[in-house]
Design a protein around this motif. Structure first.
Motif, PDB file in Angstrom:
ATOM      1  N   VAL A 223       4.121  26.614 -14.352  1.00 17.24           N
ATOM      2  CA  VAL A 223       4.087  26.186 -15.752  1.00 17.24           C
ATOM      3  C   VAL A 223       3.230  27.141 -16.579  1.00 17.24           C
ATOM      4  N   ASP A 224       2.073  27.529 -16.051  1.00 14.22           N
ATOM      5  CA  ASP A 224       1.218  28.475 -16.766  1.00 14.22           C
ATOM      6  C   ASP A 224       1.912  29.820 -16.967  1.00 14.22           C
ATOM      7  N   ALA A 225       2.625  30.282 -15.942  1.00 15.14           N
ATOM      8  CA  ALA A 225       3.324  31.568 -16.049  1.00 15.14           C
ATOM      9  C   ALA A 225       4.433  31.495 -17.091  1.00 15.14           C
ATOM     10  N   LEU A 226       5.202  30.419 -17.083  1.00 14.83           N
ATOM     11  CA  LEU A 226       6.282  30.271 -18.066  1.00 14.83           C
ATOM     12  C   LEU A 226       5.722  30.177 -19.478  1.00 14.83           C
ATOM     13  N   ARG A 227       4.646  29.431 -19.648  1.00 12.36           N
ATOM     14  CA  ARG A 227       4.043  29.320 -20.981  1.00 12.36           C
ATOM     15  C   ARG A 227       3.468  30.650 -21.436  1.00 12.36           C
ATOM     16  N   ALA A 228       2.835  31.366 -20.520  1.00 12.55           N
ATOM     17  CA  ALA A 228       2.297  32.685 -20.883  1.00 12.55           C
ATOM     18  C   ALA A 228       3.406  33.644 -21.273  1.00 12.55           C
ATOM     19  N   ALA A 229       4.606  33.442 -20.724  1.00  9.22           N
ATOM     20  CA  ALA A 229       5.758  34.277 -21.071  1.00  9.22           C
ATOM     21  C   ALA A 229       6.412  33.835 -22.368  1.00  9.22           C
ATOM     22  N   GLY A 230       5.946  32.721 -22.942  1.00 10.73           N
ATOM     23  CA  GLY A 230       6.461  32.272 -24.232  1.00 10.73           C
ATOM     24  C   GLY A 230       7.396  31.081 -24.184  1.00 10.73           C
ATOM     25  N   PHE A 231       7.587  30.500 -23.000  1.00 10.54           N
ATOM     26  CA  PHE A 231       8.462  29.339 -22.874  1.00 10.54           C
ATOM     27  C   PHE A 231       7.617  28.068 -23.013  1.00 10.54           C
ATOM     28  N   ALA A 232       7.815  27.362 -24.110  1.00 14.07           N
ATOM     29  CA  ALA A 232       6.976  26.201 -24.417  1.00 14.07           C
ATOM     30  C   ALA A 232       7.631  24.875 -24.075  1.00 14.07           C
ATOM     31  N   ASP A 233       8.955  24.852 -23.991  1.00 13.50           N
ATOM     32  CA  ASP A 233       9.687  23.594 -23.805  1.00 13.50           C
ATOM     33  C   ASP A 233       9.915  23.349 -22.315  1.00 13.50           C
ATOM     34  N   ILE A 234       8.865  22.879 -21.638  1.00 15.32           N
ATOM     35  CA  ILE A 234       8.891  22.705 -20.185  1.00 15.32           C
ATOM     36  C   ILE A 234       8.684  21.242 -19.838  1.00 15.32           C
ATOM     37  N   HIS A 235       9.539  20.731 -18.953  1.00 14.16           N
ATOM     38  CA  HIS A 235       9.444  19.340 -18.503  1.00 14.16           C
ATOM     39  C   HIS A 235       9.293  19.340 -16.984  1.00 14.16           C
ATOM     40  N   THR A 236       8.371  18.539 -16.481  1.00 14.14           N
ATOM     41  CA  THR A 236       8.111  18.531 -15.042  1.00 14.14           C
ATOM     42  C   THR A 236       8.427  17.170 -14.436  1.00 14.14           C
ATOM     43  N   VAL A 237       8.790  17.182 -13.165  1.00 13.79           N
ATOM     44  CA  VAL A 237       9.022  15.942 -12.416  1.00 13.79           C
ATOM     45  C   VAL A 237       7.657  15.370 -12.058  1.00 13.79           C
ATOM     46  N   GLY A 238       7.236  14.348 -12.801  1.00 14.63           N
ATOM     47  CA  GLY A 238       5.883  13.827 -12.642  1.00 14.63           C
ATOM     48  C   GLY A 238       5.570  13.340 -11.254  1.00 14.63           C
ATOM     49  N   SER A 239       6.529  12.716 -10.587  1.00 14.51           N
ATOM     50  CA  SER A 239       6.282  12.158  -9.257  1.00 14.51           C
ATOM     51  C   SER A 239       6.129  13.225  -8.190  1.00 14.51           C
ATOM     52  N   GLN A 240       6.453  14.480  -8.518  1.00 14.81           N
ATOM     53  CA  GLN A 240       6.388  15.565  -7.535  1.00 14.81           C
ATOM     54  C   GLN A 240       5.470  16.697  -7.962  1.00 14.81           C
ATOM     55  N   PHE A 241       4.724  16.517  -9.051  1.00 13.63           N
ATOM     56  CA  PHE A 241       4.001  17.660  -9.610  1.00 13.63           C
ATOM     57  C   PHE A 241       2.679  17.942  -8.907  1.00 13.63           C
ATOM     58  N   ALA A 242       1.895  16.918  -8.603  1.00 14.75           N
ATOM     59  CA  ALA A 242       0.597  17.146  -7.963  1.00 14.75           C
ATOM     60  C   ALA A 242       0.780  17.446  -6.479  1.00 14.75           C
ATOM     61  N   PRO A 243      -0.038  18.332  -5.919  1.00 11.01           N
ATOM     62  CA  PRO A 243       0.048  18.589  -4.477  1.00 11.01           C
ATOM     63  C   PRO A 243      -0.161  17.311  -3.675  1.00 11.01           C
ATOM     64  N   ASP A 244       0.725  17.059  -2.732  1.00  9.85           N
ATOM     65  CA  ASP A 244       0.627  15.877  -1.879  1.00  9.85           C
ATOM     66  C   ASP A 244       1.122  16.264  -0.494  1.00  9.85           C
ATOM     67  N   PRO A 245       0.233  16.313   0.498  1.00  6.35           N
ATOM     68  CA  PRO A 245       0.628  16.793   1.835  1.00  6.35           C
ATOM     69  C   PRO A 245       1.608  15.884   2.564  1.00  6.35           C
ATOM     70  N   ASP A 246       1.827  14.678   2.043  1.00  5.66           N
ATOM     71  CA  ASP A 246       2.776  13.763   2.690  1.00  5.66           C
ATOM     72  C   ASP A 246       4.197  13.923   2.153  1.00  5.66           C
ATOM     73  N   PHE A 247       4.375  14.665   1.061  1.00  3.27           N
ATOM     74  CA  PHE A 247       5.699  14.878   0.457  1.00  3.27           C
ATOM     75  C   PHE A 247       6.475  13.561   0.373  1.00  3.27           C
ATOM     76  N   PRO A 248       5.930  12.564  -0.356  1.00  2.53           N
ATOM     77  CA  PRO A 248       6.458  11.191  -0.257  1.00  2.53           C
ATOM     78  C   PRO A 248       7.852  10.969  -0.832  1.00  2.53           C
ATOM     79  N   THR A 249       8.332  11.830  -1.717  1.00  2.00           N
ATOM     80  CA  THR A 249       9.626  11.551  -2.357  1.00  2.00           C
ATOM     81  C   THR A 249      10.785  12.320  -1.753  1.00  2.00           C
ATOM     82  N   VAL A 250      10.519  13.152  -0.751  1.00  2.00           N
ATOM     83  CA  VAL A 250      11.593  13.944  -0.152  1.00  2.00           C
ATOM     84  C   VAL A 250      11.527  13.835   1.370  1.00  2.00           C
TER      85      VAL A 250
END
Length: 531
Positions: A223-250
Motif C-alpha cells: 500500500v505504501d509503495a502504491l501510494r508513493a507511486a501516486g495511486f491513492a484509490d486503494i481498497h484492502t481486504v480488512g480480514s486479511q490485512f494484518a499479519p496472522d500466522p494462523d492464516f484463518p480465512t484461507v
C-alpha cells in the motif's frame, strides 16, 4: 539421538522429544532437513528434520564457518523474518549466532517482506542474507532462506558445501551467541519503497485497486509503495490485512490455490475496482485479478508474465540489448514477444536462483508460479511489491486510453498465437510413487500427446546447470513438462497449447481449440499415477 536431545538449547524441545513414542522419535531423526529452494523449509517441530531453535542454530553456525573458510569472517550479514509462528525467535537465534561468530549483523526490525531483505543484502553490500520464512506454505511450516553476495539466492555447489559445514557443527547448546539488538527504524525500507515507486513511469494514476496480503507481511509495504507511486484509490481486504500466522480465512495462503482470492475478488467487484492484487505471505509473489465481461478472474502467472514482459520491453530506450528470461515449465510466449521486440531470451531451470543468473542485460524474469522480477538491479529475486506497482502503472495507462489488461492479452494472442497453459499436480502419499512414475515415463516416452506427434527430452541426461529431474514433451501445438515438486510430495505436469490466430474474430475458435488440447493433455497427465 541422545546427544542431540541433550544439546538442544530449547527446554521445550527437549521435553517434546523425550515425550515421543519410539516410532515418532525415530521419524524425527530419520534424516535432517536439507537445503532445497535456497535454504531450509519444514514443519515446526523438535528434532533434526523440523524447524526449531536447534536446527536454526546449527544451520547458522555452519554457514558462519563456511563464510569464514572463504575469508569472509567479520563481514556484514543481514537477518530478517516474516510473521509466522517461530519466526521472531528463529531470526534472533540466527542473528546472535552470526554475531557470536564475529560477523557484523543487521537484524531488521519486525516482520519484513522477503524482497526488502533481498534489497538490503544488495544495498548494504552484505555477504549474506537470512530470511526466516516459509513463503506460502501452510501455517505449520517455517523456513530459512539464504541470499549470497549481491542479493541472489543460494545455489549449488554452495548449498552442498554448507550442508557439509553444518554436519560438522557440534551440539547446538555449545554454539557461541552474542546479543544483537534489532536495527533502529532505518532508511532501508523507505529507500526500497522509493525505488519501487519510481518503477511506475507512466503519467496516469486514475486506477482503483483492491489488495490483499493474505495475512502476510506485505500489506503495509505494498500500500505504501502504491501510494508513493501516486495511486491513492486503494481498497484492502480488512480480514486479511494484518499479519496472522494462523492464516484463518484461507485453507492455504497461496494466491494460486482455489478459493484463496475469493475475498479479494468479492471486494474488487463491490468497489468497482479496475485491478486486484494478491501477495503471498512473504510478499515475493504477486497474483493479478482483472474484470471481464463474465466477471472477475485471476490471471495465470504466464499471462501476467507475458503482459509485463511486453510492457517492460516496450519502455526501453533504443539501442539497448535487453535480456528477458523464464523457466522450462513456463509458457513459450515470452520468447516470441522477445523476438518481436528485438530482445534476447533465456530459458532456465525452475527457480529465481537460476533466473536472475540468466545473463547480462537482464531486465525482466518470471516463472509461472506468479513470481516476477521486474527490476533485477533493485532486487535479484521475485518481488511481489514491485510487480504490483508495475502492473498498476500499466493498467492505469491502458485505462486512460480506453483499454484493459484483457485487451493486451488479446493483442498478444493475435500477434503471437494463443498460448494457453494449465498445471496438473498429482499428490502421492508415498514419495517413492513419484520416483516410480518418473521411471515409468522414461521407460516408455510417448511419441504422441493430445493427438499430436511429440519429441521427448529427458533433462536428467543433460550436463551442467541445465540438468534436472524432468521430461519435456514438445510438439508443434502442444508441450508438457513433467517433474517432481521441489517442496511437496507431488508430481507436477505443466501443459501448454498453442493455436495460431488469423484475427480478432478468430480468437474464440483458437481459445476453444487450445482448451480442448489442454483437456486431452490433462487426461494423459493424470494417467501417470497409474502403474
Amino acid at each position: 539421538m541422545d546427544d542431540w536431545i541433550a544439546g538442544d538449547p530449547d527446554p521445550a524441545a527437549r521435553a517434546e522429544l523425550r515425550s515421543l513414542p519410539d516410532a515418532e522419535l525415530a521419524d524425527r531423526f530419520a534424516a535432517p532437513l536439507t537445503f532445497g529452494t535456497a535454504g531450509l523449509r519444514g514443519p515446526l517441530r523438535a528434532g533434526p528434520n523440523g524447524m526449531n531453535v536447534a536446527v536454526v542454530t546449527r544451520a547458522t553456525a555452519g554457514i558462519a564457518a563456511w563464510l569464514q573458510a572463504k575469508c569472509l569472517g567479520g563481514s556484514v550479514v543481514v537477518v530478517g523474518r516474516d510473521g509466522r509462528h517461530g519466526s521472531a525467535v528463529f531470526a534472533t537465534t540466527a542473528a546472535e549466532v552470526l554475531a557470536g561468530a564475529g560477523f557484523s549483523v543487521v537484524l531488521l526490525p519486525g516482520p519484513t517482506p522477503t524482497p526488502v531483505l533481498a534489497y538490503a543484502v544488495r544495498a548494504l553490500r552484505a555477504q549474506l542474507g537470512v530470511q526466516i520464512t516459509a513463503s506460502h506454505n501452510p501455517a505449520g511450516d517455517n523456513g530459512y532462506k539464504v541470499y549470497l553476495d549481491g542479493g541472489a539466492q543460494l545455489i549449488s555447489p554452495s548449498d552442498r558445501e554448507i550442508e557439509t559445514a553444518i554436519a560438522a557443527v557440534g551440539p547446538a547448546a555449545a554454539v557461541p551467541r552474542s546479543t544483537v539488538e534489532p536495527a533502529a527504524a532505518s532508511t532501508l525500507r523507505a529507500d526500497y519503497l522509493a525505488r519501487v515507486a519510481a518503477l511506475a513511469r507512466g503519467r496516469d494514476r486514475d486506477l482503483r485497486i483492491a489488495v490483499t496480503p493474505l495475512h502476510g507481511v506485505g500489506g503495509s509495504a505494498v500500500v505504501d509503495a502504491l501510494r508513493a507511486a501516486g495511486f491513492a484509490d486503494i481498497h484492502t481486504v480488512g480480514s486479511q490485512f494484518a499479519p496472522d500466522p494462523d492464516f484463518p480465512t484461507v485453507a492455504f495462503p497461496n494466491p494460486e490455490e482455489p478459493g484463496a482470492t475469493d475475498a479479494l475478488l468479492e471486494l474488487a467487484a463491490a468497489v468497482d475496482a479496475d485491478l486486484a492484487v494478491a501477495l503471498d505471505p512473504d510478499a515475493d509473489r504477486c497474483a493479478v485479478g482483472v474484470p471481464t465481461p463474465d466477471g472477475w478472474r485471476m490471471l495465470t502467472g504466464d499471462e501476467t508474465g507475458a503482459i509485463l514482459g511486453d510492457h517492460l520491453l516496450s519502455e526501453l530506450p533504443a539501442g539497448t540489448d535487453p535480456l528477458v528470461a523464464t523457466t522450462v515449465v513456463s509458457s513459450r510466449l515470452l520468447a516470441r514477444i522477445a523476438a518481436a521486440r528485438g530482445a534476447r531470451f533465456a530459458r532456465t531451470l525452475t527457480g529465481f536462483k537460476w533466473l536472475v543468473r540468466a545473463g547480462e542485460g537482464l531486465v525482466y524474469a518470471y516463472e509461472e508460479a506468479i513470481g516476477h522480477c521486474v527490476a533485477p538491479d533493485l532486487v535479484r529475486d521475485k518481488d511481489g511489491i514491485s510487480a504490483a506497482v508495475v502492473v498498476a502503472d500499466l493498467a492505469a495507462t491502458l485505462k486512460a486510453h480506453g483499454r484493459t489488461v484483457p485487451d493486451v492479452l488479446d493483442d498478444l494472442a493475435v500477434e503471437h498465437g494463443v498460448h494457453a497453459t494449465a498445471q496438473v499436480s498429482l499428490r502421492f502419499a508415498d514419495p517413492t510413487g513419484i520416483t516410480d512414475a518418473m521411471t515409468r515415463l522414461r521407460g516408455r516416452l510417448p511419441t504422441e500427446l493430445a493427438g499430436e506427434p511429440v519429441t521427448a527430452d529427458d533433462l536428467s541426461t543433460r550436463r551442467g546447470q541445465s540438468r534436472t529431474d524432468a521430461v519435456v514433451l514438445t510438439g508443434r501445438r502442444v508441450r508438457m513438462v513433467v517433474r517432481p515438486s521441489g517442496t511437496e510430495p507431488k508430481l507436477k505436469c505443466y501443459l501448454e497449447a498453442v493455436e495460431s490466430v488469423s484475427g480478432r474474430d478468430d480468437l474464440s475458435r483458437a481459445r476453444s481449440a487450445a482448451a480442448d488440447t489442454l483437456r486431452r493433455g490433462t487426461l494423459f497427465a493424470r494417467s501417470l499415477v497409474t502403474p
